[in-house]
Design an enzyme around this catalytic site. Structure first.
Site, PDB file in Angstrom:
ATOM      1  N   THR C  48       0.652  -1.415  -0.271  1.00  0.00           N
ATOM      2  CA  THR C  48      -0.015   0.154   0.104  1.00  0.00           C
ATOM      3  C   THR C  48       0.941   1.220   0.186  1.00  0.00           C
ATOM      4  O   THR C  48       1.807   1.117   0.878  1.00  0.00           O
ATOM      5  CB  THR C  48      -0.994   0.000   1.282  1.00  0.00           C
ATOM      6  OG1 THR C  48      -1.681   1.401   1.180  1.00  0.00           O
ATOM      7  CG2 THR C  48       0.023  -0.027   2.576  1.00  0.00           C
ATOM      8  N   GLU C  49       0.510   2.654  -0.708  1.00  0.00           N
ATOM      9  CA  GLU C  49       1.080   2.942  -1.207  1.00  0.00           C
ATOM     10  C   GLU C  49       1.586   4.212  -0.047  1.00  0.00           C
ATOM     11  O   GLU C  49       2.685   4.876   0.193  1.00  0.00           O
ATOM     12  CB  GLU C  49       0.158   4.585  -2.032  1.00  0.00           C
ATOM     13  CG  GLU C  49       0.369   3.598  -3.082  1.00  0.00           C
ATOM     14  CD  GLU C  49      -1.068   3.886  -3.475  1.00  0.00           C
ATOM     15  OE1 GLU C  49      -1.381   2.137  -2.508  1.00  0.00           O
ATOM     16  OE2 GLU C  49      -1.869   3.919  -4.162  1.00  0.00           O
TER      17      GLU C  49
END
Lengths: 223, 243, 223, 243
Positions: C48-49
């Site tokens: 996840t970013e």
């Protein structure tokens, strides 16, 4: 001219200009001596290119941990508050302007602030290390050096003849004879050995020394 | 050396009109709510700072933290990647009314521009955004047959940062995903101000686990029991409460 | 044409192409469903970013830790082997080509691989997040989408009319009716719902569907 | 998922003639001696790999590790910042005889080029080297009135890396200053091969203290009691011993 500061005395003088809590990188070799002469009550934080902030003195012989070295590959110790980081973060500190001062050696310094300290010419194996990064990174770049070469030629010159490390980067030079600032493309004399005449100092210097204000006596510390 | 500052009011006192302020956090994780609210308190007392340029991934949520900063009219421009959220009404209203500027930046480019600011890299090339509206007007260059967009560094006068543990030298650790932009913003700002849940003596953080070395931090204030933006918004909190 | 895959069935189909140990980023919203349909014996690692690798499902209601969220600001949990990192390192993973696949939603996909999924036009507040980074980062960019918009217009088109997220980046599209690859600037049909004629599928598509080999039946899983 | 490989011979088996290989370490700290020696063993048995381009900060020291790799004639070109040391005779002789190429790169630029390779940044601007021999032929650009040199990313086929602890997913921690280039080289290579003092199950490293996330690592081999280059050189060791 036989009276001049020893390397330790030059290092002592440079150390007096480092404020408490300053982040400092000392070049490999002679500049490392500066760490020994911090005035009482001041504690600089030393950075080494290979990823340590706040390292301390060398351990006792036989106590070395060869994973805990500085950029000169010398074993060091840690002070409380030390940290480790990788090379890109280390040079982010350098290039990003986070160091307060870097103190480096020199082959030549020119009155325009150019520094030559990495190559003595095309012969042999060239090696640069972190010097070119440091000269464009730290907020203040100071040089410590003998005023002249071993064979008596000036190291403070109008233009560098050796390959440059950086362009217009040096702002202060601590030599065995004087303290000289670089301001507006000129060498401005700030301090000189009291026994040394301005004429003799100028004769040992390869570019004009400007006197643009009071010239203080360069202290000769007993070390 | 001791970078500890006793109280929140003191630590934000130097933030002036027109400054660029980076604020850490992604959603509620890592958002320095107490620092932001201290800045709002300063504005309510003195009328300053205003006309701020704020760099944050988002545009605030609800009526606390960054949203409250915007709601107080302190923000002239926002640099962010995602100005939408569950409740972005404060920003949205001002934006659609033309009362706040927006510089929209892809999230990875935003992170890299901030890192570049901290690392002394004035510009770099990225594939991100090539051929899109967000690359319009930016220099394009080809490397190895592929086109890239030139992006510039991003720096700030001040960063407001939330950490888990800080020592007196400013060494920091973070908690879980609240790390996000916080370490980068410390690097890219002239004055990084950190609220930490615990402030410990130098030497109390293992040098191996320091995430942000103290060289990137200028001031630390302890906020032992920090508020979580997500909890505040779920409780429909408004800052200041007695509006 | 009433038979089509549900969103869960599209997500299931996309999940079949993710190999064991693959590093995967799933776009916010609908693409997140893909994580639920990994075939038995395979374990992808989700990125996840906002700085987590190897996160897992949502915690039980009331058990949320709001410092432990994904890019959609949804609370998540950790799997053994998880790690945290800052945003620049997170997008180094993305931009540096370290993700095996990113699965994203779409407003439009063009036969030249262009993707539009961030803006429906100049009205409202624009928001881009990490989509533009992802489309030029992961080794494989796949799209999952209904085959047509809610009002029946094709989402697979000759050229995107909406603002682009990325140029020539998509290589496979999983829709409610078909699986289509993008090869040499053309939509190449790989799978379609068995009950659907090629003519009807073409009629629902805004660009030519090329048949350049066997077209397999798109499986309709019971979920 | 398990990235563990049982033995050193297997883990270096895929390294072929002409490849670019990044080797971690700065001086003896973080130098993957056992991996390098395994590569030499492979060459002594098979005649491959040769014509390697090696990226390392230095040029080896004494007759072990990188120096031994050069001494075996396996290296065509070296990319480094400081090819001098207490005993660099192996490199120096070959260099002065024109038998090995050298690309000299300032140390911070070397680190940043490797990071750029890992981060998908094809080029960036740096003040380092401007106006010097090492910037000759490189594009120059001005930003905010100051001149900068454009530098390109650096990538590799393989990285040889030394870590302290690895888990089976490839998450890594390092020890003290042996971190140096190692995490960057994992990022910048297609195939990062790691020797770790301890290999532990996934979940045994706290997610907060992972330095290199496993996504950057392809193979891990346990070397429980690794040799330290500095100790070997102080003992005047030569690899292989029975020459």
């Amino acid at each position: 001219m036989t009276v001049k500061l020893s390397n330790d005395q030059i290092a002592w003088r440079a150390a007096q200009d480092i404020t408490d809590g300053a982040y400092v990188n000392l070049g490999i070799g002679f500049p490392e001596k500066v760490a020994q002469y911090q005035p009482p009550g001041r504690q600089a934080i030393f950075h080494t290119e290979n990823g340590i902030l706040d390292f301390g003195e060398s351990p006792a012989k036989g106590e070395e941990d060869w994973d805990l070295i500085n950029a000169g590959k010398r074993a060091v110790t840690l002070k409380p508050g030390a940290s480790f980081f990788h090379h890109a973060d280390s040079f982010a500190m350098v290039r990003g302007g986070h160091l307060d001062v870097a103190i480096l050696g020199a082959y030549e310094v020119a009155e325009n602030g150019d520094l030559a300290n990495w190559s003595t010419g095309p012969k042999g194996v060239p090696a640069v290390g972190g010097a070119m990064d440091l000269v464009h990174g730290a907020k203040r770049i100071a040089v410590i050096t003998d005023h002249v070469t071993k064979d008596g030629r000036p190291k403070l010159v109008e233009r560098c003849s050796l390959p440059l490390t950086g362009v217009g980067c040096v702002t202060r030079v601590y030599t065995s004879l004087a303290v000289v600032d670089i301001e507006g493309g000129r060498f401005v004399l700030k301090e000189k050995l009291p026994a040394l005449s301005l004429e003799d100092l100028q004769a040992a210097t390869g570019a004009t020394l400007v006197v643009a204000g009071p010239v203080a006596d360069l202290i000769v510390p007993e070390l | 050396m001791d970078k500890t500052v006793a109280d929140l009011a003191t630590v934000v006192a130097g933030i002036e009109d027109g400054m660029t302020v980076m604020i850490g956090g992604f959603g509620g994780a890592g958002a320095p709510i107490e620092l932001i609210h201290a800045l709002i308190d300063r504005f309510r007392t003195t009328g300053h700072p205003k006309d701020l340029t704020i760099v944050n991934n988002n545009a605030g949520n609800g009526h606390v933290g960054l949203a409250a900063l915007i709601e107080h009219g302190m923000v002239k421009k926002l640099v962010c990647s995602f100005p939408r959220s569950a409740d972005p009404v404060v920003f949205t209203e001002r934006y659609l009314a033309g009362r706040i500027e927006l510089e929209l930046v892809p999230q990875g480019t935003l992170a890299e521009r901030i890192r570049a600011g901290g690392a002394g890299i004035p510009a770099f090339y990225t594939p991100t955004g090539y051929g899109t509206l967000l690359a319009e007007g930016k220099p394009i260059a080809e490397f190895d047959g592929r086109a890239y967009v030139q992006e510039r560094w991003l720096k700030a006068d001040v960063a407001l940062v939330k950490a888990e543990t800080a020592d007196t030298h400013g060494n920091l650790t973070f908690r879980a995903a609240s790390r996000n932009f916080n370490p980068l913003m410390c690097m890219a700002s002239r004055h990084a101000v950190v609220q930490a849940r615990r402030v410990v003596p130098a030497g109390a953080i293992d040098p191996e686990v320091v995430v942000t070395p103290g060289i990137f931090v200028q001031a630390v204030v302890e906020v032992a029991d920090p508020q979580q933006e997500e909890d505040l918004n779920r409780a429909n909190a408004v800052y200041p409460g007695e509006a």
